[in-house]
Design a protein around this motif. Structure first.
Motif, PDB file in Angstrom:
ATOM      1  N   GLU A  57      63.172  36.562 141.499  1.00  0.00           N
ATOM      2  CA  GLU A  57      64.181  37.599 141.569  1.00  0.00           C
ATOM      3  C   GLU A  57      64.024  38.359 142.878  1.00  0.00           C
ATOM      4  OE1 GLU A  57      63.457  41.152 138.971  1.00  0.00           O
ATOM      5  OE2 GLU A  57      61.930  39.824 138.097  1.00  0.00           O
ATOM      6  N   TRP A 110      69.284  34.808 150.631  1.00  0.00           N
ATOM      7  CA  TRP A 110      67.992  34.704 149.952  1.00  0.00           C
ATOM      8  C   TRP A 110      67.310  33.436 150.442  1.00  0.00           C
ATOM      9  CZ3 TRP A 110      67.293  34.745 143.894  1.00  0.00           C
ATOM     10  CH2 TRP A 110      65.955  35.051 143.609  1.00  0.00           C
ATOM     11  N   TYR A 168      65.747  30.145 148.517  1.00  0.00           N
ATOM     12  CA  TYR A 168      66.251  30.097 147.141  1.00  0.00           C
ATOM     13  C   TYR A 168      67.712  29.672 147.052  1.00  0.00           C
ATOM     14  CZ  TYR A 168      61.869  32.163 145.705  1.00  0.00           C
ATOM     15  OH  TYR A 168      60.530  32.373 145.482  1.00  0.00           O
ATOM     16  N   PHE A 200      70.750  30.745 148.149  1.00  0.00           N
ATOM     17  CA  PHE A 200      71.784  31.677 147.706  1.00  0.00           C
ATOM     18  C   PHE A 200      72.157  32.607 148.848  1.00  0.00           C
ATOM     19  CE2 PHE A 200      73.125  35.724 145.808  1.00  0.00           C
ATOM     20  CZ  PHE A 200      74.109  35.295 144.919  1.00  0.00           C
ATOM     21  N   VAL A 207      69.336  40.022 142.053  1.00  0.00           N
ATOM     22  CA  VAL A 207      69.614  38.618 141.768  1.00  0.00           C
ATOM     23  C   VAL A 207      68.418  37.976 141.081  1.00  0.00           C
ATOM     24  CG1 VAL A 207      70.384  36.399 142.703  1.00  0.00           C
ATOM     25  CG2 VAL A 207      71.008  38.520 143.882  1.00  0.00           C
ATOM     26  N   THR A 260      67.130  34.162 139.538  1.00  0.00           N
ATOM     27  CA  THR A 260      67.469  32.737 139.575  1.00  0.00           C
ATOM     28  C   THR A 260      66.625  31.971 138.575  1.00  0.00           C
ATOM     29  OG1 THR A 260      67.687  30.779 140.966  1.00  0.00           O
ATOM     30  CG2 THR A 260      65.818  32.213 141.426  1.00  0.00           C
ATOM     31  N   SER A 318      70.611  25.726 140.851  1.00  0.00           N
ATOM     32  CA  SER A 318      70.001  26.789 140.079  1.00  0.00           C
ATOM     33  C   SER A 318      71.112  27.713 139.591  1.00  0.00           C
ATOM     34  CB  SER A 318      69.018  27.573 140.946  1.00  0.00           C
ATOM     35  OG  SER A 318      67.881  26.794 141.231  1.00  0.00           O
ATOM     36  N   TYR A 322      72.301  31.694 138.929  1.00  0.00           N
ATOM     37  CA  TYR A 322      72.013  33.004 139.504  1.00  0.00           C
ATOM     38  C   TYR A 322      72.691  34.091 138.683  1.00  0.00           C
ATOM     39  CZ  TYR A 322      70.594  30.119 143.452  1.00  0.00           C
ATOM     40  OH  TYR A 322      69.979  29.169 144.239  1.00  0.00           O
ATOM     41  N   VAL A 371      73.657  37.786 138.894  1.00  0.00           N
ATOM     42  CA  VAL A 371      73.845  38.794 139.946  1.00  0.00           C
ATOM     43  C   VAL A 371      74.393  40.076 139.323  1.00  0.00           C
ATOM     44  CG1 VAL A 371      74.840  39.251 142.219  1.00  0.00           C
ATOM     45  CG2 VAL A 371      74.455  36.885 141.488  1.00  0.00           C
ATOM     46  N   ILE A 389      76.118  28.735 147.204  1.00  0.00           N
ATOM     47  CA  ILE A 389      75.010  28.278 146.369  1.00  0.00           C
ATOM     48  C   ILE A 389      74.661  26.847 146.767  1.00  0.00           C
ATOM     49  CG2 ILE A 389      74.336  27.634 144.013  1.00  0.00           C
ATOM     50  CD1 ILE A 389      75.916  29.941 142.953  1.00  0.00           C
ATOM     51  N   LYS A 391      76.881  35.742 136.000  1.00  0.00           N
ATOM     52  CA  LYS A 391      76.056  34.548 136.197  1.00  0.00           C
ATOM     53  C   LYS A 391      76.910  33.430 136.798  1.00  0.00           C
ATOM     54  CE  LYS A 391      72.743  35.270 132.411  1.00  0.00           C
ATOM     55  NZ  LYS A 391      73.279  36.523 131.848  1.00  0.00           N
TER      56      LYS A 391
END
Length: 380
Positions: A5, A20, A23, A25, A45, A47, A66, A68, A70, A83, A132
């Motif tokens: 996170e 990110w 990850y 994102f 966020v 994940t 993945s 996410y 948010v 993503i 999500k």
């Protein structure tokens, strides 16, 4: 299974990007996306790894990213979300973003829109509120056009259909990752397979770093069979003997060196990290190793050419790695036909160089830069 996170702090109404790293994102905020009366604010966020057990996905779809979760401020205008996904390049047309339903945060519906360029592993979509998100791929086309009408694929004729999608054709892309750590009399290598996503790679790295293991390289891998076995070259695989002695070293597997596709897929559902081990120990008659170790490890059950690693260890420099390399047989001189006039043309390689035409595959060309590649032709 939540694996990480993070929090982004938004302090102005100007255009900005929240990426990110590691990850997969990213959010792109146009100017005035968040109103001034909400400043400053935070964007949180979470994940979780791709999972078919955690979420209820649309029928005939499979997760390829993945997911996410948010949470953040109200949006005055749409923003762009990116993503990362692990779908094969040829399946980009089957991808779709999904969004969780208001009445059930674990049930997802398709989200309209979205772009999935074939030359990128990221998809992008415009969103107007936070919830999500994830990316799925449709397993196959249930009905196809046949002579202007929709019929079941099993009844279609190849002469009337130019392209058919079947369940067997679809698949996520995976990668094999190597880690190593020191033993009292040698080295221990971990071979792990996971989805080809930065989230999964980062999760593996952090897990093995906690065990004092150093990360090595990774390479893409495809399952040709239901299991991939890591077999040291020269071992008696038929008798389940995975040990081999070479140059004063003994290489062995502490347990059966196999990883199944099912194990890799279940890893995202909170199961154990699927991995194999190979350990290399020098002769007990020597206080210190005197010879370098160089050993090919074949990935039986993986599609070529992504089907082997070469592990190396230099005791004088303490350098230890597992690198992607070509087998020695790939560097032999080959003979093929001249494409211009169909006569014999000899393609050769000088020391340290590799032929482009004649025998290198498209994948082999990509892993060497232009300065390394060289072609010597005997033109007709």
């Amino acid at each position: 299974m939540v694996c990480a996170e993070t929090t982004f702090h938004i302090t102005s109404t100007s255009a900005q990007c929240c990426s990110w790293t590691g990850y997969g994102f990213c959010l792109h905020f146009p100017e005035q996306t968040v109103s001034a009366d909400q400043m400053p604010c935070s964007l949180h966020v979470l994940t979780s790894l791709p999972s078919v057990d955690q979420f209820i996905l649309p029928p005939d779809s499979v997760p390829v990213s993945s997911f996410y979760d948010v949470t953040g401020p109200l949006l005055s205008k749409p923003l762009t979300m990116e993503i990362e996904h692990c779908a094969k390049q040829s399946h980009c047309t089957t991808l779709s973003f999904v969004i969780s339903r208001e009445d059930n945060p674990f049930k997802f519906d398709f989200l309209d829109g979205g772009s999935f360029p074939e030359d990128s592993s990221f998809g992008s979509v415009s969103v107007v509120h936070f919830t999500k998100f994830g990316i799925v791929a449709k397993k196959f086309l249930q009905r196809i056009l046949h002579g202007g009408q929709s019929v079941e694929p099993a009844r279609s004729s190849a002469s009337n259909v130019s392209e058919v999608s079947t369940p067997e054709e679809f698949g996520q892309s995976y990668c094999a990752r190597v880690f190593h750590r020191a033993l009292k009399r040698g080295k221990l290598w971990y071979f792990a397979i996971t989805f080809n996503l930065e989230v999964c790679k980062t999760f593996l790295t952090k897990t093995y770093e906690d065990q004092n293991a150093e990360p090595g390289p990774d390479q893409p891998v495809e399952f040709e069979e239901s299991m991939i076995e890591f077999i040291p070259e020269g071992s008696d695989f038929e008798r389940n003997d995975f040990s081999v002695c070479t140059n004063g070293w003994k290489i062995s597997a502490p347990f059966y060196p196999g990883i199944t596709k099912k194990e890799v897929d279940q890893f995202a559902c909170g199961k154990r990290i699927p991995y194999c081990q190979l350990q290399a120990e020098w002769s007990k008659t020597e206080e210190q190793p005197v010879n370098k170790l160089s050993q090919i490890v074949t990935m039986k059950g993986a599609k070529k050419p992504y089907n082997f690693f070469k592990i190396e260890y230099d005791p004088t420099s303490q350098a230890s790695l597992a690198k992607l390399t070509l087998p020695e047989t790939s560097m032999a001189t080959k003979t093929t036909f001249c494409k211009a006039c169909n006569c014999h043309t000899v393609y050769q390689e000088n020391p340290g160089t590799f032929c482009i035409d004649g025998f290198l595959t498209e994948w082999e060309r990509k892993i060497y830069d232009e300065k390394t590649l060289h072609v010597l032709k005997k033109f007709c």
